[in-house]
Design a protein around this motif. Structure first.
Motif, short mmCIF file in Angstrom:
data_model
loop_
_atom_site.label_atom_id
_atom_site.label_comp_id
_atom_site.label_asym_id
_atom_site.label_seq_id
_atom_site.Cartn_x
_atom_site.Cartn_y
_atom_site.Cartn_z
N VAL A 1 19.65 8.63 -6.19
CA VAL A 1 19.04 9.95 -6.30
C VAL A 1 17.52 9.84 -6.25
CG1 VAL A 1 18.70 11.93 -7.84
CG2 VAL A 1 20.99 10.96 -7.53
N SER A 2 16.97 8.86 -6.93
CA SER A 2 15.51 8.74 -7.01
C SER A 2 14.88 8.38 -5.67
CB SER A 2 15.13 7.71 -8.07
OG SER A 2 15.49 6.40 -7.65
N ARG A 3 15.63 7.69 -4.80
CA ARG A 3 15.10 7.27 -3.51
C ARG A 3 15.43 8.22 -2.37
NH1 ARG A 3 17.49 3.44 -1.58
NH2 ARG A 3 19.17 3.03 -3.06
N ALA A 4 16.17 9.30 -2.65
CA ALA A 4 16.68 10.18 -1.60
C ALA A 4 15.57 10.95 -0.89
CB ALA A 4 17.69 11.16 -2.19
N GLY A 5 15.68 11.07 0.43
CA GLY A 5 14.79 11.92 1.20
C GLY A 5 15.26 13.35 1.26
N GLY A 6 16.48 13.60 0.90
CA GLY A 6 17.07 14.93 0.83
C GLY A 6 18.35 14.83 0.03
N ILE A 7 18.67 15.87 -0.75
CA ILE A 7 19.82 15.82 -1.64
C ILE A 7 20.64 17.09 -1.49
CG2 ILE A 7 20.60 15.74 -4.05
CD1 ILE A 7 18.06 14.18 -4.71
N LEU A 8 21.95 16.93 -1.39
CA LEU A 8 22.90 18.04 -1.49
C LEU A 8 23.75 17.82 -2.73
CD1 LEU A 8 24.57 20.50 -0.62
CD2 LEU A 8 25.87 18.97 0.89
N VAL A 9 23.75 18.78 -3.64
CA VAL A 9 24.61 18.73 -4.82
C VAL A 9 25.80 19.64 -4.56
CG1 VAL A 9 24.80 19.10 -7.29
CG2 VAL A 9 22.65 18.27 -6.32
N PRO B 1 13.58 17.94 -1.07
CA PRO B 1 14.43 19.13 -0.98
C PRO B 1 15.81 18.88 -1.61
CG PRO B 1 13.42 18.62 1.14
CD PRO B 1 13.17 17.45 0.26
N VAL B 2 16.19 19.76 -2.53
CA VAL B 2 17.50 19.71 -3.16
C VAL B 2 18.22 21.01 -2.84
CG1 VAL B 2 18.78 19.67 -5.34
CG2 VAL B 2 16.79 18.17 -5.02
N VAL B 3 19.37 20.91 -2.21
CA VAL B 3 20.24 22.06 -1.97
C VAL B 3 21.38 21.96 -2.96
CG1 VAL B 3 21.80 23.18 -0.34
CG2 VAL B 3 19.61 22.27 0.45
N TRP B 4 21.64 23.06 -3.67
CA TRP B 4 22.66 23.04 -4.73
C TRP B 4 23.76 24.04 -4.38
CZ3 TRP B 4 21.53 20.25 -9.48
CH2 TRP B 4 22.58 20.28 -10.41
N ASP B 5 24.95 23.52 -4.13
CA ASP B 5 26.12 24.37 -3.85
C ASP B 5 26.92 24.49 -5.14
OD1 ASP B 5 27.89 25.90 -2.43
OD2 ASP B 5 28.94 24.21 -1.51
N PRO B 6 26.80 25.63 -5.85
CA PRO B 6 27.36 25.73 -7.20
C PRO B 6 28.83 26.15 -7.20
CG PRO B 6 26.18 27.71 -6.72
CD PRO B 6 26.06 26.84 -5.49
N HIS B 7 29.45 25.96 -8.34
CA HIS B 7 30.83 26.38 -8.59
C HIS B 7 30.85 27.06 -9.94
CE1 HIS B 7 35.14 26.17 -9.43
NE2 HIS B 7 35.34 25.92 -8.14
N VAL B 8 31.70 28.09 -10.08
CA VAL B 8 31.69 28.85 -11.34
C VAL B 8 32.09 27.99 -12.53
CG1 VAL B 8 32.06 31.07 -10.22
CG2 VAL B 8 34.03 29.67 -10.85
N ARG B 9 32.76 26.86 -12.29
CA ARG B 9 33.10 25.96 -13.39
C ARG B 9 31.94 25.05 -13.77
NH1 ARG B 9 38.87 23.19 -12.17
NH2 ARG B 9 38.17 22.05 -14.04
#
Length: 476
Positions: A130-138, A161-169
């Motif tokens: 995570v610390s070395r990532a050039g881009g992150i998708l959660v 850039p962090v993109v976060w795809d959430p879930h209601v849980r």
């Protein structure tokens, strides 16, 4: 933007997905439920694992940080991911979550969920990725992976850039996320948990989605929120007047995984340096193509053809055909399919198949099973059993794969392959093809190709029957 794709780190909860696909044309006599028959079972990566595979299909290096254990489902998923993404595992407590859909064509009838495993703890390797990532998708499916890495993700959001795809849980995104991508239903659920989000909705849904997106931008301290609206596209909000990004076309198909396709495309483009508006627009187009070209089943790995007739070909024929179609689609190529009995392969067949192959980047031939040929052509047919017909077709240089179908018409196998082009001989020019509406439903095109006159299996068989027997020498 960078000229080469930026490596992406996908963090989230991997799942194992199964589909049992068949036909349902009657109800059970003892209960008002559909009877599904002729089923084929396929397995594929799900959840964050699906998102990672879709990101890798865009041609970028992908590292998946997820929780896996020693259970059978985790072992199957490791095999499915091998060669597709780099895997950084954290420990899983319990069994990996999996879901099984029972499908009639593209319509799900039932879903069975198993396994409630949760991520147990972060590891140094995961935090380092995570610390070395050039881009992150959660891809947060509420099973703990994002929770145990939350501190590392919060730090990363300040520099990449962090993109976060959430879930209601799951929990809210970390502050500073470049983009959050809830569905309209997820956005409504999250917003209702906040004191200032109550109020009447609207029938069209756009006003509600805009209000929810504005609420979530502020509450989550996100740079932007894109509420995905299915076939209507996405609504992008930075907290003020939203931008509606419509789909480029209306398509029919299985939408399972379309949200993962959207988030993976957006995350990759943001990592490459794209503006948020451009990334969301491209992501809408990517999700639309994904549904039109077969959705998650296009990347499925067929484990076990359960219909007896489907195993009549040479090896895992249909599985090879599905994988060939998926590989060509992933590379942006055109999938062409042609069909027929191909009993006593002759020059007319070869000319048709060669012309069909020139229309695209691969040719998959759909062949009637022996029972199907017998029903269509009558007693005494086929002259050549399906295993031999498959072997001869696969030997042709113009044929990339072969699929066997047991029905009178090839709609079921076409639904699995979803070709861009369905090629038929010119002798069908005045005939209504029953499969044409199906092919056109996902944006495909039916094409007629010239057919060599005077060539037919029936004519060959008749001439062979009338030919005199050899008078001497060894039998031919």
């Amino acid at each position: 933007m960078t000229s080469t794709p930026t490596p992406l780190v996908v963090v989230g909860d991997a799942l194992l997905d199964h589909d049992l696909c068949g036909r349902a044309d009657r109800l059970a006599p003892d209960a008002p439920v559909p009877v599904v028959h002729g089923t084929r079972r396929s397995s594929r990566p799900g959840g964050a694992a699906l998102a990672a595979c879709l990101a890798a299909a865009d041609g970028r290096p992908v590292t998946l940080v997820t929780a896996l254990g020693d259970d059978p489902a985790s072992e199957v998923l490791r095999e499915l991911l091998a060669g597709r993404v780099d895997l950084v595992e954290i420990p899983l407590e319990g069994a990996l979550s999996s879901k099984t859909r029972v499908m009639a064509g593209d319509r799900p009838l039932l879903r069975l969920d198993d396994g409630e495993g949760r991520a147990r703890a972060a590891t140094g390797a995961a935090e380092d990725a995570v610390s070395r990532a050039g881009g992150i998708l959660v891809a947060d499916y509420g099973r703990g992976t994002a929770d145990v890495l939350r501190a590392a993700l919060a730090t990363a959001a300040g520099r990449t850039p962090v993109v976060w795809d959430p879930h209601v849980r799951g929990r809210a995104p970390v502050p500073g996320a470049r983009l959050a991508t809830p569905s309209a239903q997820e956005a409504r659920t999250f917003a209702r948990r906040l004191d200032d989000a109550d109020g009447p909705g609207d029938g069209a849904g756009l006003r509600t989605a805009a209000r929810d997106a504005r609420t979530l931008v502020r509450a989550w301290q996100a740079r932007a929120v894109a509420v995905t609206l299915g076939e209507r596209g996405a609504l992008l909000s930075h907290g003020e007047t939203p931008l509606l990004v419509p789909t480029p076309a209306a398509v029919a198909g299985d939408p399972c995984g379309a949200g993962d396709r959207f988030a993976a495309a957006a995350a990759g483009l943001l990592a490459d340096g794209a503006l948020t508006e451009a990334a969301v627009q491209a992501a809408v187009h990517a999700a639309t193509r994904y549904v039109a070209e077969g959705g998650a089943r296009a990347i499925a790995t067929v484990e076990q053809p359960q219909a007896p007739e489907a195993a009549q070909g040479d090896g895992d024929t249909n599985g090879d055909a599905v994988r060939t179609a998926a590989r060509v689609r992933t590379a942006g190529g055109t999938v062409v399919a042609a069909g027929g009995c191909f009993d006593l392969l002759h020059a007319g067949h070869v000319a048709l198949l060669q012309a069909a192959r020139r229309a695209g980047d691969c040719l998959i031939v759909c062949v009637n099973s022996d029972e199907s040929v017998s029903r269509r052509k009558g007693a005494g047919r086929p002259l050549v059993p399906v295993a031999d017909r498959v072997r001869v077709l696969r030997a042709l240089e113009c044929v990339d794969a072969v699929a066997v179908f047991t029905e009178d018409t090839p709609e079921r196998v076409l639904g699995e392959l979803r070709p861009h082009i369905w090629a038929k001989g010119g002798d069908y020019a005045r005939t209504e093809l029953p499969e044409q509406p199906l092919v056109e439903s996902w944006g495909g095109q039916v094409l007629l190709l010239p057919y060599l006159d005077g060539r037919s299996t029936t004519g060959l068989a008749r001439r062979a029957a009338l030919a005199p027997a050899p008078t001497g020498g060894r039998p031919k």
